[in-house]
Motif scaffolding. Structure first.
Motif, PDB file in Angstrom:
ATOM      1  N   ASP A   9       3.949   9.852 -27.421  1.00  0.00           N
ATOM      2  CA  ASP A   9       5.214   9.428 -26.810  1.00  0.00           C
ATOM      3  C   ASP A   9       5.106   8.089 -26.098  1.00  0.00           C
ATOM      4  OD1 ASP A   9       6.581  11.646 -27.686  1.00  0.00           O
ATOM      5  OD2 ASP A   9       6.318  12.767 -25.814  1.00  0.00           O
ATOM      6  N   ASP A  10       3.915   7.509 -26.059  1.00  0.00           N
ATOM      7  CA  ASP A  10       3.683   6.268 -25.317  1.00  0.00           C
ATOM      8  C   ASP A  10       3.482   5.085 -26.266  1.00  0.00           C
ATOM      9  OD1 ASP A  10       3.648   8.015 -23.170  1.00  0.00           O
ATOM     10  OD2 ASP A  10       1.464   7.988 -22.972  1.00  0.00           O
ATOM     11  N   LEU A  11       3.573   3.894 -25.704  1.00  0.00           N
ATOM     12  CA  LEU A  11       3.207   2.675 -26.415  1.00  0.00           C
ATOM     13  C   LEU A  11       2.014   2.063 -25.694  1.00  0.00           C
ATOM     14  CD1 LEU A  11       6.504   0.683 -27.179  1.00  0.00           C
ATOM     15  CD2 LEU A  11       5.043   1.878 -28.782  1.00  0.00           C
ATOM     16  N   LEU A  12       1.063   1.541 -26.455  1.00  0.00           N
ATOM     17  CA  LEU A  12      -0.054   0.796 -25.892  1.00  0.00           C
ATOM     18  C   LEU A  12       0.185  -0.666 -26.212  1.00  0.00           C
ATOM     19  CD1 LEU A  12      -3.048   3.060 -26.937  1.00  0.00           C
ATOM     20  CD2 LEU A  12      -1.855   2.986 -24.739  1.00  0.00           C
ATOM     21  N   LEU A  13       0.065  -1.513 -25.207  1.00  0.00           N
ATOM     22  CA  LEU A  13       0.347  -2.932 -25.346  1.00  0.00           C
ATOM     23  C   LEU A  13      -0.898  -3.739 -25.000  1.00  0.00           C
ATOM     24  CD1 LEU A  13       2.492  -5.164 -25.779  1.00  0.00           C
ATOM     25  CD2 LEU A  13       3.058  -4.936 -23.351  1.00  0.00           C
ATOM     26  N   SER A  14      -1.256  -4.680 -25.888  1.00  0.00           N
ATOM     27  CA  SER A  14      -2.406  -5.561 -25.671  1.00  0.00           C
ATOM     28  C   SER A  14      -1.891  -6.884 -25.118  1.00  0.00           C
ATOM     29  CB  SER A  14      -3.138  -5.813 -26.988  1.00  0.00           C
ATOM     30  OG  SER A  14      -3.573  -4.611 -27.546  1.00  0.00           O
ATOM     31  N   VAL A  15      -2.420  -7.283 -23.958  1.00  0.00           N
ATOM     32  CA  VAL A  15      -1.946  -8.486 -23.271  1.00  0.00           C
ATOM     33  C   VAL A  15      -3.123  -9.366 -22.882  1.00  0.00           C
ATOM     34  CG1 VAL A  15      -0.702  -9.359 -21.244  1.00  0.00           C
ATOM     35  CG2 VAL A  15       0.052  -7.254 -22.343  1.00  0.00           C
ATOM     36  N   ARG A  16      -2.968 -10.660 -23.095  1.00  0.00           N
ATOM     37  CA  ARG A  16      -3.928 -11.656 -22.594  1.00  0.00           C
ATOM     38  C   ARG A  16      -3.251 -12.335 -21.412  1.00  0.00           C
ATOM     39  NH1 ARG A  16      -5.493 -17.259 -23.381  1.00  0.00           N
ATOM     40  NH2 ARG A  16      -7.764 -17.409 -23.180  1.00  0.00           N
ATOM     41  N   LEU A  17      -3.788 -12.101 -20.211  1.00  0.00           N
ATOM     42  CA  LEU A  17      -3.162 -12.551 -18.970  1.00  0.00           C
ATOM     43  C   LEU A  17      -3.809 -13.823 -18.439  1.00  0.00           C
ATOM     44  CD1 LEU A  17      -1.155 -11.974 -16.673  1.00  0.00           C
ATOM     45  CD2 LEU A  17      -2.960 -10.649 -15.562  1.00  0.00           C
ATOM     46  N   THR A  18      -2.960 -14.765 -18.039  1.00  0.00           N
ATOM     47  CA  THR A  18      -3.413 -15.971 -17.344  1.00  0.00           C
ATOM     48  C   THR A  18      -2.862 -15.916 -15.931  1.00  0.00           C
ATOM     49  OG1 THR A  18      -3.388 -17.232 -19.408  1.00  0.00           O
ATOM     50  CG2 THR A  18      -3.386 -18.498 -17.352  1.00  0.00           C
ATOM     51  N   PRO A  19      -3.709 -15.648 -14.947  1.00  0.00           N
ATOM     52  CA  PRO A  19      -3.251 -15.623 -13.554  1.00  0.00           C
ATOM     53  C   PRO A  19      -3.196 -17.043 -12.985  1.00  0.00           C
ATOM     54  CG  PRO A  19      -5.547 -14.978 -13.679  1.00  0.00           C
ATOM     55  CD  PRO A  19      -5.092 -15.215 -15.086  1.00  0.00           C
ATOM     56  N   GLY A  20      -2.519 -17.204 -11.860  1.00  0.00           N
ATOM     57  CA  GLY A  20      -2.454 -18.494 -11.186  1.00  0.00           C
ATOM     58  C   GLY A  20      -1.623 -19.516 -11.939  1.00  0.00           C
ATOM     59  N   ALA A  21      -0.673 -19.065 -12.750  1.00  0.00           N
ATOM     60  CA  ALA A  21       0.170 -19.963 -13.528  1.00  0.00           C
ATOM     61  C   ALA A  21       1.288 -20.542 -12.657  1.00  0.00           C
ATOM     62  CB  ALA A  21       0.770 -19.208 -14.714  1.00  0.00           C
ATOM     63  N   ALA A  22       1.974 -21.537 -13.188  1.00  0.00           N
ATOM     64  CA  ALA A  22       3.081 -22.172 -12.464  1.00  0.00           C
ATOM     65  C   ALA A  22       4.284 -21.242 -12.339  1.00  0.00           C
ATOM     66  CB  ALA A  22       3.488 -23.460 -13.157  1.00  0.00           C
ATOM     67  N   LYS A  23       4.466 -20.343 -13.323  1.00  0.00           N
ATOM     68  CA  LYS A  23       5.572 -19.388 -13.263  1.00  0.00           C
ATOM     69  C   LYS A  23       5.196 -18.117 -14.019  1.00  0.00           C
ATOM     70  CE  LYS A  23       8.110 -20.909 -17.330  1.00  0.00           C
ATOM     71  NZ  LYS A  23       9.427 -21.180 -17.872  1.00  0.00           N
ATOM     72  N   ASP A  24       5.895 -17.039 -13.702  1.00  0.00           N
ATOM     73  CA  ASP A  24       5.701 -15.775 -14.406  1.00  0.00           C
ATOM     74  C   ASP A  24       6.447 -15.849 -15.738  1.00  0.00           C
ATOM     75  OD1 ASP A  24       4.396 -14.892 -12.139  1.00  0.00           O
ATOM     76  OD2 ASP A  24       6.060 -13.689 -11.414  1.00  0.00           O
ATOM     77  N   ASP A  25       5.772 -15.516 -16.832  1.00  0.00           N
ATOM     78  CA  ASP A  25       6.420 -15.592 -18.131  1.00  0.00           C
ATOM     79  C   ASP A  25       5.656 -14.779 -19.159  1.00  0.00           C
ATOM     80  OD1 ASP A  25       8.411 -16.348 -19.893  1.00  0.00           O
ATOM     81  OD2 ASP A  25       7.513 -18.292 -20.352  1.00  0.00           O
ATOM     82  N   LEU A  26       6.366 -14.351 -20.175  1.00  0.00           N
ATOM     83  CA  LEU A  26       5.798 -13.662 -21.333  1.00  0.00           C
ATOM     84  C   LEU A  26       6.167 -14.478 -22.549  1.00  0.00           C
ATOM     85  CD1 LEU A  26       7.059 -10.078 -20.497  1.00  0.00           C
ATOM     86  CD2 LEU A  26       4.698 -10.836 -20.377  1.00  0.00           C
ATOM     87  N   GLY A  27       5.226 -14.688 -23.439  1.00  0.00           N
ATOM     88  CA  GLY A  27       5.588 -15.394 -24.654  1.00  0.00           C
ATOM     89  C   GLY A  27       4.410 -15.976 -25.384  1.00  0.00           C
ATOM     90  N   GLY A  28       4.453 -15.817 -26.678  1.00  0.00           N
ATOM     91  CA  GLY A  28       3.400 -16.314 -27.535  1.00  0.00           C
ATOM     92  C   GLY A  28       2.398 -15.218 -27.835  1.00  0.00           C
ATOM     93  N   GLY A  29       1.668 -15.439 -28.882  1.00  0.00           N
ATOM     94  CA  GLY A  29       0.632 -14.500 -29.269  1.00  0.00           C
ATOM     95  C   GLY A  29      -0.714 -15.205 -29.289  1.00  0.00           C
ATOM     96  N   TRP A  30      -1.757 -14.443 -29.213  1.00  0.00           N
ATOM     97  CA  TRP A  30      -3.106 -14.968 -29.238  1.00  0.00           C
ATOM     98  C   TRP A  30      -3.947 -14.028 -30.093  1.00  0.00           C
ATOM     99  CZ3 TRP A  30      -7.862 -13.170 -27.160  1.00  0.00           C
ATOM    100  CH2 TRP A  30      -8.893 -14.128 -27.133  1.00  0.00           C
ATOM    101  N   THR A  31      -4.796 -14.590 -30.933  1.00  0.00           N
ATOM    102  CA  THR A  31      -5.661 -13.792 -31.796  1.00  0.00           C
ATOM    103  C   THR A  31      -7.107 -14.005 -31.378  1.00  0.00           C
ATOM    104  OG1 THR A  31      -4.093 -14.093 -33.611  1.00  0.00           O
ATOM    105  CG2 THR A  31      -6.282 -13.316 -34.199  1.00  0.00           C
ATOM    106  N   ASP A  32      -7.835 -12.906 -31.147  1.00  0.00           N
ATOM    107  CA  ASP A  32      -9.235 -13.027 -30.735  1.00  0.00           C
ATOM    108  C   ASP A  32     -10.141 -13.204 -31.957  1.00  0.00           C
ATOM    109  OD1 ASP A  32      -9.737 -10.479 -31.820  1.00  0.00           O
ATOM    110  OD2 ASP A  32      -9.719  -9.473 -29.884  1.00  0.00           O
TER     111      ASP A  32
END
Length: 107
Positions: A9-32
């Motif tokens: 019943d849940d979703l698992l979400l993979s996120v690459r987080l950059t702290p200390g940014a100029a603003k809070d935002d979501l967007g773009g993808g990154w491939t490891d």
């Protein structure tokens, strides 16, 4: 490959987080290096005492219109790469996945 997976019943979400940014935002993808996809997220909070993780959860809660208490950090407490569990997200997956996919495509 997507940044999310269904887990019952849940979703698992993979996120690459950059702290200390100029603003809070979501967007773009990154491939490891292993070919796994991650949603890119940025928060103004610093990576001290869980502040950046808390800011990420608050940002996702607001953008997904989902309760903060139903978004849990599964792994990556002190790492840029994080897995979050959206409790009950599988039941609303069409709406949530559409939003998440839009963010990944954003440049």
């Amino acid at each position: 490959m997507t940044v999310w997976t269904r887990a019952g019943d849940d979703l698992l979400l993979s996120v690459r987080l950059t702290p200390g940014a100029a603003k809070d935002d979501l967007g773009g993808g990154w491939t490891d290096a292993h070919g796994a996809r991650w949603l890119s997220a940025r928060v103004r909070a610093v990576p001290e005492k869980g502040r950046a993780n808390g800011a990420l959860i608050a940002l996702l809660s607001k953008r997904l219109d989902w309760p903060k208490g139903a978004i849990l950090l599964e792994s990556g407490d002190t790492n840029r790469l994080k897995r979050l569990r959206i409790i009950g997200g599988g039941r609303a997956s069409a709406r949530l996945v559409a939003l998440i996919d839009t963010w990944v495509e954003k440049t």
